[in-house]
Design an enzyme around this catalytic site. Sequence first.
Site, PDB file in Angstrom:
ATOM      1  N   TYR A 153      32.688 -10.824  59.148  1.00  0.00           N
ATOM      2  CA  TYR A 153      33.469 -11.958  59.664  1.00  0.00           C
ATOM      3  C   TYR A 153      32.720 -13.275  59.444  1.00  0.00           C
ATOM      4  CZ  TYR A 153      36.316 -14.660  62.954  1.00  0.00           C
ATOM      5  OH  TYR A 153      37.136 -15.596  63.536  1.00  0.00           O
ATOM      6  N   LYS A 157      33.925 -16.474  57.080  1.00  0.00           N
ATOM      7  CA  LYS A 157      34.169 -17.798  57.636  1.00  0.00           C
ATOM      8  C   LYS A 157      33.204 -18.839  57.069  1.00  0.00           C
ATOM      9  CE  LYS A 157      37.691 -16.639  60.138  1.00  0.00           C
ATOM     10  NZ  LYS A 157      39.044 -17.124  59.797  1.00  0.00           N
TER      11      LYS A 157
END
Length: 245
Positions: A153, A157
């Site tokens: 994740y 990002k």
Amino acid sequence: MSRTAIITGSSRGIGAQIALRLAQDGFNIALNDLNETMFENNDIAAQCRACKVEAEIFCADVSKYEACEELVKAVKERFGTIDVLVNNAGITRDGLTARMTEEQYDLVISVNQKSVFNLMKLAGNVMMRQKYGKIINVASVAGLYGNPGQINYAASKAAVIAMTKTVAKELGSRNINVNAIAPGFIETPMTDKLTPEQKAKMLEVIAMRRYGKVSEISGAVSFLASEDSSYITGQTLEISGGLAM
């Protein structure tokens, strides 16, 4: 001519609230998620239409390039323009690096990162012909600071933030603004499930000593989609209440 906004991952949560806020701002709304069932028992399209704008659901797996081609084509044919793109679709598959599977890593990268490439390219081409557009990518504080158990994740990002800066440089001369937001801890059903001890520990690192509200995320997107942000591009707006200052 009315302006149109695409919001990916907008069947619920932050994406749905962004869609509603942009509808309140007068945009026609192209809602998106994987399939129709994600919009069942959900009146977000009706809520948007209640704002006296048009709203339609366009189902597509935005991690797939061909699906994004069809999505952009369908939205352009339906509304005539694509003026705002909000890349909000995202998933998590958390786990410590030593235990994370290749499948968990690849899936998060494909949804959270590849979808942003797909739609910045395809919707960006429409915006270039219009010589106008606003692209807002939803990143995360995990992409700024990292987070244990979220290597996939956080990587996705962080990539979104770098992609935002790159495309801002590429499209700036075409009157297209490209920015990102990086939300911190936001009040959601997920945070509601935390124990009081877990909440207290998380709040210790937030200067404002509270979680953010979904309306504070959608409000920032509203600003970046407006003419008030016309000379802002390539930026990442952290919305975290002063996390890790």
